[in-house]
Scaffold this motif. Structure first.
Motif, PDB file in Angstrom:
ATOM      1  N   PRO A  21       0.836  -1.189   0.000  1.00 26.93           N
ATOM      2  CA  PRO A  21       0.000   0.000   0.000  1.00 26.93           C
ATOM      3  C   PRO A  21       0.875   1.246   0.000  1.00 26.93           C
ATOM      4  O   PRO A  21       1.904   1.283   0.666  1.00 26.93           O
ATOM      5  CB  PRO A  21      -0.781  -0.114   1.307  1.00 26.93           C
ATOM      6  N   LEU A  22       0.482   2.248  -0.761  1.00 22.90           N
ATOM      7  CA  LEU A  22       1.322   3.420  -0.946  1.00 22.90           C
ATOM      8  C   LEU A  22       0.863   4.558  -0.045  1.00 22.90           C
ATOM      9  O   LEU A  22      -0.310   4.910  -0.016  1.00 22.90           O
ATOM     10  CB  LEU A  22       1.265   3.858  -2.412  1.00 22.90           C
ATOM     11  N   ASP A  23       1.804   5.135   0.686  1.00 23.28           N
ATOM     12  CA  ASP A  23       1.530   6.310   1.506  1.00 23.28           C
ATOM     13  C   ASP A  23       1.872   7.543   0.674  1.00 23.28           C
ATOM     14  O   ASP A  23       3.032   7.800   0.376  1.00 23.28           O
ATOM     15  CB  ASP A  23       2.391   6.257   2.779  1.00 23.28           C
ATOM     16  N   PHE A  60       7.784  -2.437  -2.634  1.00 25.04           N
ATOM     17  CA  PHE A  60       7.841  -1.892  -1.275  1.00 25.04           C
ATOM     18  C   PHE A  60       9.253  -1.394  -0.962  1.00 25.04           C
ATOM     19  O   PHE A  60       9.442  -0.295  -0.425  1.00 25.04           O
ATOM     20  CB  PHE A  60       7.426  -2.975  -0.276  1.00 25.04           C
ATOM     21  N   VAL A  61      10.242  -2.202  -1.320  1.00 28.31           N
ATOM     22  CA  VAL A  61      11.628  -1.820  -1.045  1.00 28.31           C
ATOM     23  C   VAL A  61      12.005  -0.568  -1.824  1.00 28.31           C
ATOM     24  O   VAL A  61      12.655   0.348  -1.297  1.00 28.31           O
ATOM     25  CB  VAL A  61      12.582  -2.987  -1.385  1.00 28.31           C
ATOM     26  N   MET A  62      11.578  -0.488  -3.083  1.00 26.87           N
ATOM     27  CA  MET A  62      11.930   0.676  -3.896  1.00 26.87           C
ATOM     28  C   MET A  62      11.230   1.932  -3.391  1.00 26.87           C
ATOM     29  O   MET A  62      11.809   3.030  -3.422  1.00 26.87           O
ATOM     30  CB  MET A  62      11.596   0.422  -5.365  1.00 26.87           C
ATOM     31  N   ASN A  63       9.989   1.801  -2.903  1.00 28.73           N
ATOM     32  CA  ASN A  63       9.316   2.961  -2.307  1.00 28.73           C
ATOM     33  C   ASN A  63      10.092   3.476  -1.104  1.00 28.73           C
ATOM     34  O   ASN A  63      10.274   4.683  -0.923  1.00 28.73           O
ATOM     35  CB  ASN A  63       7.899   2.585  -1.871  1.00 28.73           C
ATOM     36  N   ARG A  64      10.574   2.567  -0.290  1.00 28.96           N
ATOM     37  CA  ARG A  64      11.255   2.933   0.950  1.00 28.96           C
ATOM     38  C   ARG A  64      12.670   3.442   0.713  1.00 28.96           C
ATOM     39  O   ARG A  64      13.086   4.453   1.280  1.00 28.96           O
ATOM     40  CB  ARG A  64      11.288   1.711   1.875  1.00 28.96           C
ATOM     41  N   GLU A  65      13.403   2.746  -0.148  1.00 31.51           N
ATOM     42  CA  GLU A  65      14.830   3.035  -0.273  1.00 31.51           C
ATOM     43  C   GLU A  65      15.171   3.963  -1.431  1.00 31.51           C
ATOM     44  O   GLU A  65      16.229   4.602  -1.409  1.00 31.51           O
ATOM     45  CB  GLU A  65      15.607   1.723  -0.417  1.00 31.51           C
ATOM     46  N   THR A  66      14.314   4.022  -2.438  1.00 29.34           N
ATOM     47  CA  THR A  66      14.641   4.816  -3.625  1.00 29.34           C
ATOM     48  C   THR A  66      13.759   6.047  -3.747  1.00 29.34           C
ATOM     49  O   THR A  66      14.251   7.180  -3.738  1.00 29.34           O
ATOM     50  CB  THR A  66      14.525   3.955  -4.892  1.00 29.34           C
ATOM     51  N   GLU A 298       7.717  -8.663   2.273  1.00 31.22           N
ATOM     52  CA  GLU A 298       8.256  -7.377   2.723  1.00 31.22           C
ATOM     53  C   GLU A 298       7.142  -6.372   3.005  1.00 31.22           C
ATOM     54  O   GLU A 298       6.296  -6.099   2.163  1.00 31.22           O
ATOM     55  CB  GLU A 298       9.184  -6.811   1.644  1.00 31.22           C
ATOM     56  N   GLY A 299       7.115  -5.829   4.213  1.00 26.29           N
ATOM     57  CA  GLY A 299       6.110  -4.850   4.581  1.00 26.29           C
ATOM     58  C   GLY A 299       4.788  -5.445   5.005  1.00 26.29           C
ATOM     59  O   GLY A 299       3.945  -4.753   5.568  1.00 26.29           O
ATOM     60  N   SER A 300       4.577  -6.718   4.726  1.00 28.95           N
ATOM     61  CA  SER A 300       3.362  -7.442   5.097  1.00 28.95           C
ATOM     62  C   SER A 300       2.099  -6.604   4.894  1.00 28.95           C
ATOM     63  O   SER A 300       1.392  -6.275   5.842  1.00 28.95           O
ATOM     64  CB  SER A 300       3.455  -7.889   6.564  1.00 28.95           C
ATOM     65  N   PRO A 301       1.785  -6.262   3.633  1.00 32.49           N
ATOM     66  CA  PRO A 301       0.638  -5.379   3.397  1.00 32.49           C
ATOM     67  C   PRO A 301      -0.711  -6.010   3.693  1.00 32.49           C
ATOM     68  O   PRO A 301      -1.707  -5.307   3.833  1.00 32.49           O
ATOM     69  CB  PRO A 301       0.763  -5.042   1.910  1.00 32.49           C
ATOM     70  N   GLY A 302      -0.775  -7.344   3.763  1.00 36.30           N
ATOM     71  CA  GLY A 302      -2.037  -8.007   4.071  1.00 36.30           C
ATOM     72  C   GLY A 302      -2.954  -8.096   2.872  1.00 36.30           C
ATOM     73  O   GLY A 302      -2.508  -8.172   1.724  1.00 36.30           O
ATOM     74  N   VAL A 303      -4.258  -8.073   3.122  1.00 37.35           N
ATOM     75  CA  VAL A 303      -5.244  -8.259   2.060  1.00 37.35           C
ATOM     76  C   VAL A 303      -5.493  -6.941   1.336  1.00 37.35           C
ATOM     77  O   VAL A 303      -5.732  -5.908   1.964  1.00 37.35           O
ATOM     78  CB  VAL A 303      -6.569  -8.799   2.635  1.00 37.35           C
TER      79      VAL A 303
END
Length: 575
Positions: A21-23, A60-66, A298-303
């Motif tokens: 999910p995107l913040d 998820f990783v690219m949103n966080r790190e990049t 990664e990030g365990s976004p769920g459903v």
């Protein structure tokens, strides 16, 4: 730009098939729209699109790190408009760029033309130089052109040489040490269907390969939830990825349900039961619809609790494959409830189905062909005539809106992705589904127009645009085989309120062959949609008839005799 990007792309990109999910509280991301591209043209800015998926680890990783990195944001600030697209929400954009995996990063010029397309995760170290170089020299990177479309063809099948090439590649992909096709182990419904048909026809080698694959794939059924992950990244099946999109659930439950009927292995029934439990417990919405996917990596976004016609249709098909094999009536009832929801909430006034509650593009082929397939499956699994009529209406909508007259293929969207992307695209997997569905619909209805549409679609599937683009094509083999051979046809003649009729119909449904025309004729309802067989009255009550277009078997009255009856018919048809 061409030289520098080519070096970076060839040496430095990391592949990532696997977002969350995107913040967007800071307003960093804009949406994909004509207004965004008009703004880019007006302000002379580039558009950098990140195409992601909810369950995708590397997104998820690219949103966080990049994308959150200060250096990246500084490089973007004055010259770029960042656009985020969730690939499940926009099938048109997703299928245009799906070859680049998730995340995919596409940079467009101020005029809307593609400049560079990046596959997978990019760290700031590698993305910032590409952004800076794009501003300095926006010359588009030259990519290999896809094979050109062939004009609409009367060819409705592969040549023997083409068929042999595909079969040889499938054989080459087989992992002889660990089982499974390819080193990464994917839940691929087309491969399972193809191998199951070969096994059912007496191909002992493919029977053993399918069993080894089903056994290995048990490691991909999540111990906590029962969902089946879409891929195992280890050659020895030891690294299952906890990504649970709906298409993987459909493929997995169908493979294990039919595998259980064919091979009688209780482990396969248990696997099908677990996936069914996952669908009920995690992806079924209270209103009858089905959620899109679940991610626990990664990030365990769920459903992902968005609801689309496509995934609800895939859930219907999954539930009915399970019901046909097991007789669990709850699964059939959940499928009917889901179809009622789709008709009430996704059907459009002018025909067909939209993707979401409000679409920003489309309508899309994926939603409509999956719904046609699901409605036809409901007719098969229940004997209810309303479902066949609804399947016909949706097929007619597809024929009116998605067929490309020049090639015979089916286009992804009935409207352009954007003003600057007007060239339609055709996705192979949806074209295969369309050919198979229209062909089976022709058998159920007797409408030759549906057969002609399927044949034209097969002409596209045998064109260089498909055969020269990808070598691993079990789905094309399935479509061709079904077009060349009439479906096994079994009809139960008897009242629908007679338990003996119901028992016969259950036995007919459980026969593990997807290319099957199963019908239940209660004479009080009038003639069948395609009254191509004149069934005699049988004095001993309800009876099952197995027929070809030229003859019928002797009727049987015991459920346990139907499998042998169909096997005899299969031998007569040489299937």
């Amino acid at each position: 730009m061409i030289r520098i990007c080519a070096v970076i792309i060839s040496l430095l990109f990391a592949t990532g098939l696997h977002a969350a999910p995107l913040d967007n509280k800071d307003g960093f991301w804009s949406e994909w729209s004509d207004a965004t591209f008009e703004r880019a043209a007006r302000e002379k800015k580039f558009v950098v699109m990140s195409l992601q998926s909810w369950w995708c680890k590397w997104c998820f990783v690219m949103n966080r790190e990049t994308w959150a990195n200060p250096e990246v944001r500084s490089a973007l600030k004055d010259n770029f408009i960042p656009v985020h697209v969730d690939q499940d929400s926009r099938p048109d954009i997703s299928q245009r760029y799906e070859a680049f995996g998730w995340p995919a990063t596409i940079i467009f010029g101020p005029d809307g033309k593609e400049i560079v397309k990046l596959r997978g995760f990019y760290s700031p170290q590698f993305l910032v130089p590409i952004l800076n170089e794009t501003v300095k020299d926006p010359t588009p990177v030259v990519y290999a052109e896809p094979p050109a479309d062939r004009a609409r063809s009367l060819a409705t099948g592969l040549s023997q040489a083409q068929r042999d090439d595909i079969l040889a590649f499938i054989d080459k992909a087989w992992d002889r040490q660990h089982g499974g096709w390819s080193r990464s182990k994917f839940v691929d419904g087309a491969t399972f269907t193809w191998a199951l048909e070969r096994a059912r026809q007496g191909d002992k080698e493919n029977a053993e390969r399918l069993k080894r694959t089903l056994n290995g794939m048990l490691s991909m059924i999540d111990k906590e939830t029962g969902g089946i992950g879409q891929v195992n990244l280890s050659v020895d099946w030891s690294k299952p990825v906890r990504e649970f999109p709906m298409f993987a659930q459909e493929s997995g439950i169908a493979a294990y349900s039919r595998g259980w009927v064919l091979f009688k292995d209780p482990a396969y029934r248990q696997a099908a039961d677990r996936i069914y439990g996952f669908l009920k417990s995690y992806l079924a919405a209270p209103d009858g619809s089905f959620y899109v996917s679940m991610g626990l990596d990664e990030g365990s976004p769920g459903v992902d609790k968005r609801v689309y016609a496509r995934e609800t249709a895939q859930a219907i098909a999954a539930l009915l494959a399970y019901y046909d094999a097991t007789g669990v009536t709850e699964a059939r009832d959940i499928a009917i409830k889901a179809a009622r929801w789709a008709l009430a909430n996704r059907a459009m006034p002018g025909g067909g189905f939209r993707h979401a509650e409000q679409d920003k593009g489309g309508p899309y082929l994926a939603d409509n062909i999956e719904m046609t397939k699901a409605l036809l499956a409901l007719h098969r699994s229940t004997g209810g005539r309303e479902w066949l009529e609804l399947a016909r209406k949706t097929a007619d909508f597809i024929a009116a809106n998605f067929i490309e007259q020049s090639s015979g293929g089916f286009v992804v969207s009935a409207s352009p992705d954007a003003k600057h992307l007007v060239k339609p695209i055709k996705q192979r997997e949806d074209n295969v589904t369309a050919v198979r569905t229209f062909n089976l619909l022709a058998a159920y209805t007797g409408n030759e127009r549906y057969r002609e549409i399927a044949e034209a679609g097969m002409g596209y599937l045998t064109s260089p645009a498909v055969l020269d683009a990808v070598a691993y094509l079990p789905d094309v083999l399935i479509a061709e085989d079904e077009l060349r051979n009439e479906p096994v046809h079994v009809t139960i003649v008897g009242a629908k309120d007679d338990p003996r009729s119901a028992d016969l119909y259950r036995a007919a449904l459980s026969y593990p062959m997807p290319h099957k025309r199963a019908e239940w004729w209660d004479k009080r309802e009038g003639a069948l949609a395609s009254p191509d067989v004149d069934y005699p009255d049988f004095p001993d009550g309800p009876a099952a008839f197995a027929c070809t277009k030229n003859f019928c078997s002797y009727p049987v009255t015991k459920p346990g005799e139907i499998a042998a009856q169909l096997e005899s018919l299969k031998r007569a048809l040489k299937l």
